[in-house]
Design a protein around this motif. Structure first.
Motif, mmCIF file in Angstrom:
data_model
loop_
_atom_site.group_PDB
_atom_site.id
_atom_site.type_symbol
_atom_site.label_atom_id
_atom_site.label_comp_id
_atom_site.label_asym_id
_atom_site.label_seq_id
_atom_site.Cartn_x
_atom_site.Cartn_y
_atom_site.Cartn_z
ATOM 1 N N SER A 42 0.804 -1.214 0.000
ATOM 2 C CA SER A 42 0.000 0.000 0.000
ATOM 3 C C SER A 42 0.842 1.272 0.000
ATOM 4 C CB SER A 42 -0.921 0.004 1.226
ATOM 5 O OG SER A 42 -1.835 -1.044 1.166
ATOM 6 N N GLN A 172 -9.140 4.218 4.713
ATOM 7 C CA GLN A 172 -9.677 3.140 3.870
ATOM 8 C C GLN A 172 -8.562 2.312 3.256
ATOM 9 O OE1 GLN A 172 -12.380 4.885 1.043
ATOM 10 N NE2 GLN A 172 -13.851 5.511 2.604
ATOM 11 N N LEU A 176 -7.876 -1.635 3.977
ATOM 12 C CA LEU A 176 -7.717 -2.611 2.900
ATOM 13 C C LEU A 176 -6.443 -3.413 3.108
ATOM 14 C CD1 LEU A 176 -8.630 -3.784 0.188
ATOM 15 C CD2 LEU A 176 -7.401 -1.929 -0.948
ATOM 16 N N ARG A 179 -7.109 -6.020 5.783
ATOM 17 C CA ARG A 179 -7.866 -7.163 5.269
ATOM 18 C C ARG A 179 -6.979 -8.069 4.420
ATOM 19 N NH1 ARG A 179 -11.405 -6.952 8.985
ATOM 20 N NH2 ARG A 179 -12.945 -5.266 8.848
ATOM 21 N N THR A 180 -6.108 -7.467 3.635
ATOM 22 C CA THR A 180 -5.200 -8.253 2.793
ATOM 23 C C THR A 180 -4.273 -9.109 3.654
ATOM 24 O OG1 THR A 180 -5.245 -6.560 1.066
ATOM 25 C CG2 THR A 180 -3.422 -8.121 1.005
#
Length: 414
Positions: A42, A172, A176, A179-180
């Motif tokens: 990210s 956000q 994410l 969650r990954t």
């Protein structure tokens, strides 16, 4: 995977806070820097977001700060190199739990920051400073999105409102990432469990083959005994024991095949037509144009032994599930490009209903349709495992005119 704590508990609990940050890939269990996995995934989107925030406010510097129990870690930064400092020295750590944005036209005149090393010149000489907390839906504050400059400034309210929108976007992205990481951890656990299960199944199957082969040997000796003719009551018993034993032996061999797939892949240049011919010979089928089994010629860079197992299982399936309305035909074809190679094994047999095509790829799943032959439910699962071991995939579709076409992709080796 770290235990998820309620946000209010984590706010007052340094250990709980760091455990939550581990879930986001923003702290390591040892406390030495960020987790590499996930954080790197990210980084570019977060970097772009920080750059947008700085340009929007017309300042040269921007950063996303994550505050641990004892440190401030700069996850993405614009205008300078991201670094780590103590939580005590952090400007954001003083205000990130207020729940509101902080705007300071000149930090040297603000009593909260005037003696801070980022303001005094010891580390930097910050004057204008604005930050927005990075608060998750559960109320846990990860850190802040902050922009600053070395000269006083007063951005208008609209730009500061946009800064809050960008902070929500940063949350956000971090959610994410969380969650990954959770999915990757779960996937790793499943793969590890499957590998152990396959290893166990392989050992048990191997150990059972010996005694079973001995039993079948004694059955054959009993059948050949001169005193046991076709009228003897034991003849039928020997026949039933032998048939059941051979079915069990075939199932054990299927389990061994399934458990052996997925190890080191030894890729070689292989002729599809040559391997198909060997499979036809093994199964006692006629081979070539107009025969039961026909194949195109195509060169593949795959493990030859596993390709042979794959084709043998697929062709054996076609033999076991023929259509009562037509003579069995199986055709093996393929295509190749810079992406890799796709092999298609098409039969004109009974076919598989669309709703069952994904299910039959799972281990030990059989359809139990009327007229179906014996099977272990491992053939297609083994084939899919071979495809995945090569980095590819396997899918099923209907053959035009009826039957099943198995599509196996082998990506190019880079």
């Amino acid at each position: 995977m770290a235990r998820t704590l309620m946000a209010p508990a984590a706010l007052g609990d340094p250990i709980g806070r760091d455990q939550l940050l581990q879930e986001y890939g923003l702290a390591s269990p040892t406390g030495e820097g960020m987790l590499v996995t996930g954080a790197e995934q990210s980084m570019e989107p977060l970097q772009n977001l920080v750059e947008l925030a700085a340009k929007l406010c017309g300042v040269p510097y921007g950063v996303i700060n994550v505050v641990t129990s004892d440190e401030q870690r700069q996850v993405a930064a614009v205008g300078f190199e991201a670094a780590v400092c103590s939580r005590q020295d952090s400007m954001c750590a003083k205000v990130f739990l207020t729940g509101e944005r902080t705007v300071v036209p000149d930090a040297s005149l603000d009593p909260r920051f005037a003696s801070n090393p980022f303001v005094t010149g010891e580390i930097a000489a910050v004057r204008f400073y604005a930050s927005v907390p990075l608060e998750t839906a559960s109320g846990f504050v990860l850190g802040s999105l902050c922009v600053f400059s070395d000269s006083p400034a007063v951005p208008d309210a609209d730009k500061l409102d946009m800064l809050e929108i960008l902070a929500r976007q940063a949350v956000q992205l971090l959610e994410l990432q969380r969650r990954t990481l959770q999915l990757n951890s779960a996937l790793h656990e499943v793969r590890e469990s499957n590998a152990k299960l396959a290893e166990f199944a392989g050992r048990v199957s191997h150990d059972l083959r010996g005694p079973l082969t001995t039993i079948l040997g004694y059955v054959e000796m009993g059948e050949d005994d001169p005193g046991v003719d076709s009228t003897h009551p034991a003849a039928e018993y020997f026949q039933l024991i032998g048939a059941s034993g051979h079915r069990m032996l075939a199932m054990l061999q299927d389990v061994l095949k399934y458990s052996s797939v997925g190890g080191a892949i030894q890729r070689q240049r292989v002729s599809l037509q040559t391997v198909a011919g060997e499979v036809a010979h093994d199964l006692g089928l006629s081979f070539g144009p107009g025969s039961v089994l026909d194949s195109d010629d195509l060169k593949l860079q795959v493990d030859p032994g596993q390709l042979r197992i794959l084709l043998q299982n697929l062709v054996a399936n076609a033999v076991n599930y023929p259509s009562p309305d037509r003579e069995l035909k199986v055709r093996i074809s393929g295509m190749s490009n810079y992406h890799g190679t796709t092999v298609l094994v098409a039969d004109n047999g009974k076919g598989i209903a669309p709703e069952d095509r994904q299910r039959v790829l799972e281990p030990l799943v059989r359809l139990h349709r009327e007229g179906d032959g014996q099977g272990s439910g491992l053939g297609l699962a083994t084939c899919r495992r071979i495809a995945e071991a090569h980095g590819g995939e396997l899918s099923l579709k209907e053959t035009p005119g009826g039957g099943t076409t198995v599509v196996v992709s082998f990506p190019a080796e880079h």
